[in-house]
Scaffold this active site. Structure first.
Site, PDB file in Angstrom:
ATOM      1  N   CYS A 178       0.837  -1.215   0.000  1.00 51.89           N
ATOM      2  CA  CYS A 178       0.000   0.000   0.000  1.00 51.89           C
ATOM      3  C   CYS A 178       0.863   1.252   0.000  1.00 51.89           C
ATOM      4  O   CYS A 178       1.398   1.649   1.047  1.00 51.89           O
ATOM      5  CB  CYS A 178      -0.940  -0.018   1.201  1.00 51.89           C
ATOM      6  SG  CYS A 178      -1.984   1.449   1.276  1.00 51.89           S
ATOM      7  N   CYS A 223      -0.401   4.112   2.200  1.00 53.29           N
ATOM      8  CA  CYS A 223      -0.172   3.896   3.635  1.00 53.29           C
ATOM      9  C   CYS A 223       1.292   4.117   3.994  1.00 53.29           C
ATOM     10  O   CYS A 223       1.612   4.714   5.015  1.00 53.29           O
ATOM     11  CB  CYS A 223      -0.535   2.472   4.052  1.00 53.29           C
ATOM     12  SG  CYS A 223      -2.050   1.831   3.351  1.00 53.29           S
ATOM     13  N   ASP A 224       2.189   3.608   3.192  1.00 54.03           N
ATOM     14  CA  ASP A 224       3.592   3.508   3.611  1.00 54.03           C
ATOM     15  C   ASP A 224       4.576   4.356   2.819  1.00 54.03           C
ATOM     16  O   ASP A 224       5.756   4.433   3.194  1.00 54.03           O
ATOM     17  CB  ASP A 224       4.029   2.027   3.552  1.00 54.03           C
ATOM     18  CG  ASP A 224       3.187   1.165   4.485  1.00 54.03           C
ATOM     19  OD1 ASP A 224       2.799   1.666   5.553  1.00 54.03           O
ATOM     20  OD2 ASP A 224       2.902   0.010   4.148  1.00 54.03           O
TER      21      ASP A 224
END
Ligand code: NDP
Length: 318
Positions: A138, A141-142
């Site tokens: 992701c 997300c990261d």
């Protein structure tokens, strides 16, 4: 064979942000929800490290800890949370039947499906080893953890294209690994990738190994499947964007779904093609797939379940 039976007003299947949020709302509306967690209580977020984009956690939080907070909040309002896996359903008539762990049949006036999706992985042992330590599925997300660093992303569909351009804004360079000599992504998304200066596309390229120092990712070993030439590209992050599989197999034949298995709901709604059955979270969202959007549709599903039950009760009164 002996079959245990139970009837509930609201059955929630799944324990990610969508399932727990549906539970919080359903419990507060006095629907006395029963939630079955599935095999991975807490869902995909329990397999990540820091979550920094969920509102309300200004310092960020670890994925498992956040899901523990969700669980406690759902329980606080009276949700019965049980470990168990829905193995089959029968939506031929109301109340709807859901079989848990092949032995227990629950009949439910409303069913909220929040079974999520599973990211596809390459299946390399080194990918598993460094998952959460440089390997991620992701970018949204990261990606932030790799600000001004060099990263690689594998995949050539719309997700990979979107995530590569997202990463390109944060990272110094993005190596995009495309296994064929062309993209699968839409022309518009391809154009965006091709017009981004710091994305380097490696066509006909497959990942052989994620290289690391035992703690974090330091590079990837790739091979050109036409020339068989091998090389190591130094990167600190490796993103896998080769698709997701929604966890919806047990609903095949009952619920409308697209060719990948994403459940189809009515527009601006979580209502499926079966009355009283609602779908939320990643099981019905192939575009956004964020914890916060899953929580949002979980809330919608509970509100719609409540309204559906209220309308049914009104019908029986008059
Ligand atoms: P897709 O299935 O469309 O694409 C997967 C990509 O990963 C393909 O390019 C495929 O390669 C590649 N791939 C698969 N397995 C491997 C492997 N083992 N090694 C290397 N590469 C691999 O998945 P997406 O998640 O991209 O998209 C899913 C759906 O969601 C699509 O319908 C898409 O249009 C939609 N979507 C729409 C968005 C939007 O509208 N903004 C955003 C994101 C997704 P190959 O091409 O060679 O098969």
């Amino acid at each position: 064979m002996y079959q245990e039976k139970e009837h509930v007003q609201c059955l929630i299947i799944g324990s990610g942000p969508a399932g727990y949020t549906a539970a919080i709302y359903a419990a507060r509306a006095d629907l006395k929800p029963v939630l079955y967690t599935g095999i991975v209580p807490g869902g995909q977020l329990t397999q990540t490290t820091d979550v920094e984009n969920f509102p309300g956690y200004p310092e960020g939080i670890m994925g498992p800890a956040m899901m523990e907070d969700f669980r406690k909040q759902a329980e606080r309002f009276g949700t019965q949370i049980r470990f168990g896996y829905a193995t089959s359903v029968d939506f031929s008539q109301a109340p709807h039947k859901v079989v848990i762990d092949e032995i227990k049949t629950i009949t439910a006036d409303t069913v909220i499906i929040a079974t999520g999706a599973t990211a596809k992985w390459l299946g390399l042992p080194s990918e598993q080893k460094y998952n959460g330590f440089g390997v991620s599925a992701c970018a949204v997300c990261d990606g932030f953890f790799f600000k001004n660093q060099e990263v690689a992303i594998v995949g050539a569909g719309d997700t990979a294209a979107e995530e590569a351009t997202y990463l390109a804004k944060l990272c110094s360079k993005v190596h995009m690994l495309v296994r064929r000599d062309e993209f699968r992504a839409s022309k518009a998304m391809q154009r965006r990738v091709l017009n981004t200066a710091n994305i380097v596309i490696h066509y006909n390229t497959e990942t052989q190994e994620i290289v690391g120092d035992g703690l974090n990712v330091t590079g990837i070993r790739v091979v050109n499947n036409k020339t068989q030439e091998e090389k190591v590209i130094d990167v600190s992050g490796f993103f896998v964007a080769i698709g997701h599989k929604p966890n919806t197999d047990i609903f095949k034949g009952w619920l409308d779904m697209d060719e990948t298995g994403y459940l189809i709901t009515k527009s601006d709604s979580t209502q499926t093609n079966i009355e009283g059955v609602f779908a939320c979270g990643d099981a019905q969202d192939k575009i956004f797939r964020q914890a916060v959007t899953a929580a949002g549709t979980g809330c919608m599903a509970a509100l719609e379940a409540e309204r559906y039950l209220a309308a049914k009760e009104y019908e029986t009164v008059i």
